[in-house]
Design a protein around this motif. Sequence first.
Motif: not given
Length: 550
Positions: A537-547
């Motif tokens: 969940l943390i990794r997906k949220r970071v990727h969402t912010l990066a995109e």
Amino acid sequence: MTLPLTHPPLFNPSTTEEPPNRRRVDVLTMRVFICFEGSCEPFDVPPDQTVGAMKQMAKDNFLVQLSDDKQVQQYLELSYGGAALQDSWALCDVGITSGSAIRCLIKSERRPVMHVFNAVTGETLPITGSEALLHMSVAGLKTVVSMQSCLPVSTFRLSTPAGVQLYDCNQLQDYAIELGTTLRLDTWDGWVEFLQGCLLGHRMTVQSHLSEKKPVMRFQLQVALCIAASLGHLDLAAWLLKRGMHAEEPVGVHPFRQWCNQTAHRDTRKCPIHIAAESSQLLILKLFITKNLLTLSCRDPGGRDPLKVAIQCGHRDCVRYLANKLCSLVSLPNMSLPMRLYLQIKHWVRLGQKRAISNQCQHTSTALKARVGDTLLVDGFNHQNMSSKSRKALIKPSRGIKAKALQPLPPISNLLSASHLTSKRALPQIPSLQSVNPKQKKQNQDVKSGQLDKINIEDRSLCRGKFILPRYSRESIPRPVLVGASPKSSHILTESLESFSHHCADTPRENAIYCLTIASTFTEKPWLKQLSIARTLIRKRVHTLAECPS
């Protein structure tokens, strides 16, 4: 030169190899099973399928008919690993793989009669029950709201969407409150950060936001003790007892309202020991009773002691502990007394001391401890200083600085009524010294608002005290550096954390607590699997912010 035309080899079922297109389809989809009312059906879905789409597929496949009337609402719930899945989650993010079985249930719940928006935490509290609640008194509604929000009744006020304040002596029907109305809860100006620190149990935050006026500060400390007793913040409660607070003293009213003390709410005479017994906070009860045995005989507004409160609330552990204490013996020099007799003697002694002090000071003291220049508020005659203004906004109004909350809160200015906006003049805004691109600034705000919309406010309230991370380490001792580590690794990590806080409006610590709390709801999974779900969940949220564009 032309190549001869050849046909692709046909698939032979006897061989173990499959055609490339068949293998590609299997990789892109996975088969899960949904169990509903004794039947189990397979579904081929992509790994990133959302739970909301799965609910719609199950509803169409099983021909589910959900009733939706004014009183009762039915909805589908998918559960996996002991946790109820939310509509916005993806299957792969919560560890659902091919071959997993998901339970589908029909849940029904009563629609809330009304809602109360809490300006302190930013969450909306549902008030459930029958339509008879619309005919109850405002004082009764404040009692219900106080139990749900863990805030004493003397720390907030309720108002209608039009900004009309609700007074305890009136009925809800006097204000023409209809079914589904959203009321507003506001606290004293400058108390938002203080109450947030109390709800989170942060002693340093509570200490840094105390009032400079001694009467108000003492009232704030007693309020903090009540909130700590309700939520079980042991560290905060122990610190408050060292500051001279007493668990057998009622929370009382704000010093500004001492002229209205005769008509104050009934729950203002409730003590922290009664709140701890109602909330089944056994460790807090032990702390209070160890500090002062007189808390065992303390009476609430209904004449109940802590044991009777715990019995009526059905908290067995608290009842067992309080009963054992009341049936024990108190060892004194050369004698032993039953606990009830010892408490009665102590009560007589304290009553005599209070009468002696009142007789000595009867010519110098007054019924009201008010002095010239003190602020006094009377209901219906002057403007109440309860509009949930932040402390920084009161200290530096000319700079237009908004207080940074401990949790992301919606802007209160958007929720104020039109009457409030017309009666209050907007503060002047000083332009920034450095040039900022308006388009880039708008994109940053859209990113932050989009992230806040993805997080359910009710889940954030559950995360407040369910999962606790260790404290920050503030040691100045240099730690050994790993072999091969770059000297700029700590600098890169610091920049990454600052960038996350800038785009997300949450600190990395708050984000970790939120994801770990969600993962802990999968009670049927081992701890390492829960940790893996939290990391996903943390990794997906970071990727969402990066995109997202910055």
